[in-house]
Design a protein around this motif. Structure first.
Motif, PDB file in Angstrom:
ATOM      1  N   ALA A  39       0.822  -1.219   0.000  1.00 16.24           N
ATOM      2  CA  ALA A  39       0.000   0.000   0.000  1.00 16.24           C
ATOM      3  C   ALA A  39       0.849   1.260   0.000  1.00 16.24           C
ATOM      4  O   ALA A  39       0.536   2.244  -0.684  1.00 16.24           O
ATOM      5  CB  ALA A  39      -0.938  -0.009   1.201  1.00 16.24           C
ATOM      6  N   ALA A  40       1.944   1.250   0.751  1.00 19.30           N
ATOM      7  CA  ALA A  40       2.808   2.442   0.825  1.00 19.30           C
ATOM      8  C   ALA A  40       3.454   2.717  -0.524  1.00 19.30           C
ATOM      9  O   ALA A  40       3.603   3.881  -0.932  1.00 19.30           O
ATOM     10  CB  ALA A  40       3.876   2.245   1.900  1.00 19.30           C
ATOM     11  N   SER A  41       3.844   1.664  -1.226  1.00 17.20           N
ATOM     12  CA  SER A  41       4.454   1.826  -2.543  1.00 17.20           C
ATOM     13  C   SER A  41       3.468   2.438  -3.536  1.00 17.20           C
ATOM     14  O   SER A  41       3.825   3.300  -4.340  1.00 17.20           O
ATOM     15  CB  SER A  41       4.950   0.472  -3.052  1.00 17.20           C
ATOM     16  N   ILE A  42       2.225   2.022  -3.450  1.00 19.89           N
ATOM     17  CA  ILE A  42       1.195   2.580  -4.336  1.00 19.89           C
ATOM     18  C   ILE A  42       1.005   4.061  -4.054  1.00 19.89           C
ATOM     19  O   ILE A  42       0.961   4.892  -4.973  1.00 19.89           O
ATOM     20  CB  ILE A  42      -0.135   1.820  -4.176  1.00 19.89           C
ATOM     21  N   ARG A  43       0.901   4.409  -2.792  1.00 24.49           N
ATOM     22  CA  ARG A  43       0.689   5.819  -2.427  1.00 24.49           C
ATOM     23  C   ARG A  43       1.843   6.697  -2.906  1.00 24.49           C
ATOM     24  O   ARG A  43       1.625   7.769  -3.483  1.00 24.49           O
ATOM     25  CB  ARG A  43       0.533   5.952  -0.903  1.00 24.49           C
ATOM     26  N   SER A  44       3.077   6.253  -2.678  1.00 31.02           N
ATOM     27  CA  SER A  44       4.228   7.063  -3.074  1.00 31.02           C
ATOM     28  C   SER A  44       4.323   7.185  -4.591  1.00 31.02           C
ATOM     29  O   SER A  44       4.699   8.247  -5.109  1.00 31.02           O
ATOM     30  CB  SER A  44       5.516   6.469  -2.508  1.00 31.02           C
ATOM     31  N   THR A  45       3.968   6.126  -5.311  1.00 38.00           N
ATOM     32  CA  THR A  45       4.004   6.174  -6.772  1.00 38.00           C
ATOM     33  C   THR A  45       2.981   7.162  -7.315  1.00 38.00           C
ATOM     34  O   THR A  45       3.279   7.964  -8.214  1.00 38.00           O
ATOM     35  CB  THR A  45       3.751   4.782  -7.365  1.00 38.00           C
ATOM     36  N   LEU A  46       1.779   7.146  -6.762  1.00 35.45           N
ATOM     37  CA  LEU A  46       0.752   8.094  -7.221  1.00 35.45           C
ATOM     38  C   LEU A  46       1.110   9.521  -6.832  1.00 35.45           C
ATOM     39  O   LEU A  46       0.860  10.459  -7.599  1.00 35.45           O
ATOM     40  CB  LEU A  46      -0.612   7.708  -6.657  1.00 35.45           C
ATOM     41  N   ASP A  47       1.689   9.693  -5.666  1.00 37.25           N
ATOM     42  CA  ASP A  47       2.136  11.031  -5.263  1.00 37.25           C
ATOM     43  C   ASP A  47       3.187  11.567  -6.226  1.00 37.25           C
ATOM     44  O   ASP A  47       3.203  12.767  -6.546  1.00 37.25           O
ATOM     45  CB  ASP A  47       2.721  10.987  -3.847  1.00 37.25           C
ATOM     46  N   ARG A  48       4.040  10.678  -6.688  1.00 38.63           N
ATOM     47  CA  ARG A  48       5.136  11.107  -7.562  1.00 38.63           C
ATOM     48  C   ARG A  48       4.663  11.343  -8.995  1.00 38.63           C
ATOM     49  O   ARG A  48       5.040  12.334  -9.622  1.00 38.63           O
ATOM     50  CB  ARG A  48       6.242  10.039  -7.551  1.00 38.63           C
ATOM     51  N   LEU A  49       3.828  10.462  -9.529  1.00 37.40           N
ATOM     52  CA  LEU A  49       3.448  10.538 -10.939  1.00 37.40           C
ATOM     53  C   LEU A  49       2.192  11.384 -11.174  1.00 37.40           C
ATOM     54  O   LEU A  49       2.018  11.942 -12.254  1.00 37.40           O
ATOM     55  CB  LEU A  49       3.231   9.131 -11.503  1.00 37.40           C
TER      56      LEU A  49
END
Length: 289
Positions: A39-49
């Motif tokens: 879940a944390a990886s998904i959140r950080s990816t969406l925050d970045r992209l």
């Protein structure tokens, strides 16, 4: 297309079709680039992209894998869609989650509608149905797109029959579904992305498969006929019952989807017969790996 779309499952067939159709506006991420079970990886990816829309095309799509690797199957097909929906809801990003006709399996006399209760026959269908529920529980800017029997990328059921170079092939006559041309499906998904990004009211459940319902054997026969008319040799088709293929996870005899809601939304049905009648649909040159 001006909408920036992020697609999970980047090495999958549908993600590749979306990338070819949408060009530079479509960003695909493979499992090596994004672990959707984190879940944390998904959140950080969406925050970045910061994509405008997310399409979750990631899945452990092997029906048998849900039995042989149940923990992995649950993580990818059931739990991860909820994580993705939560991350999208946090940013207000529309989500299209790809699901399957295999959430159905009970006996029926008509194609399955979006409003029908699910009735999966196998673990794969049960986990995909759980994934749907996890997505719907999160927010309103979601659309679950059920698809089925994808073809037209050189990696489909018929292309595999041809590639086997056998004199005779056996195909089930008592399995009915909704063959779906993958390039036309990709176009619809991207059009749906634009409409969701624009704030248009879209059904939360949508059947984006081919019409009309057809048995697997009749579909193959139709494709073989168009290939023969184009001068290509095809194997002899033997129509057999599903039971002849023996063990493995059970498959539904009838999983055809009622796509009238999508036809109303897009102005026409996604007619599999048009693509099946074109011999080039089943050549590997259409969508090389």
């Amino acid at each position: 297309m001006r909408v920036r779309v992020l697609v999970t499952g980047g090495n999958g067939r549908l993600a590749r079709a979306l990338a070819r159709t949408g060009g530079s506006n479509v960003r695909t991420l493979s499992s090596a680039e994004l672990d959707i079970t984190n879940a944390a990886s998904i959140r950080s990816t969406l925050d970045r992209l910061r994509p405008d829309v997310v399409i979750n095309a990631a899945a452990l799509s092997s029906v048998e894998a849900s039995d042989t690797a149940p923990e992995r199957a649950r993580s990818v097909n059931a739990t991860a869609p909820g994580y993705i929906a939560q991350a999208c809801a946090r940013l207000g990003t529309p989500l299209i989650h790809i699901s399957t006709d295999y959430v159905f399996g009970a006996e029926t006399l008509r194609p399955w509608r979006e409003s029908d209760p699910v009735s999966p026959l196998n673990s794969y269908g049960r986990l995909k149905a759980e994934g749907e529920r996890n997505v719907l529980a999160v927010g309103s800017r979601v659309c679950i797109a059920r698809v089925a029997w994808l073809f037209g990328d050189g990696k489909d059921f018929i292309a595999n029959l041809l590639r086997a170079d056998a004199d005779t092939v056996k195909v089930a006559h008592d399995q009915t579904g909704s063959p779906t041309p993958i390039r036309q499906l990709a176009k619809r998904l991207l059009a749906l992305s634009e409409r969701m990004n624009a704030g248009e009211a879209i059904p939360q459940m949508l059947h984006l498969a081919g019409s009309p319902p057809v048995s697997r054997a009749d579909w193959v026969a139709s494709a073989f006929e168009s290939l023969r008319q184009a001068g290509r040799k095809t194997p002899k088709l033997l129509r057999v019952p599903m039971a002849e293929f023996g063990g493995g996870a059970p498959r539904p005899h009838y999983s055809a989807l009622d796509c009238s809601l999508a036809a109303e939304l897009f102005g026409e049905e996604l007619d599999w017969r048009i693509s099946t009648a074109q011999p080039e649909t089943f050549t590997e040159q259409i969508m090389p790996a």
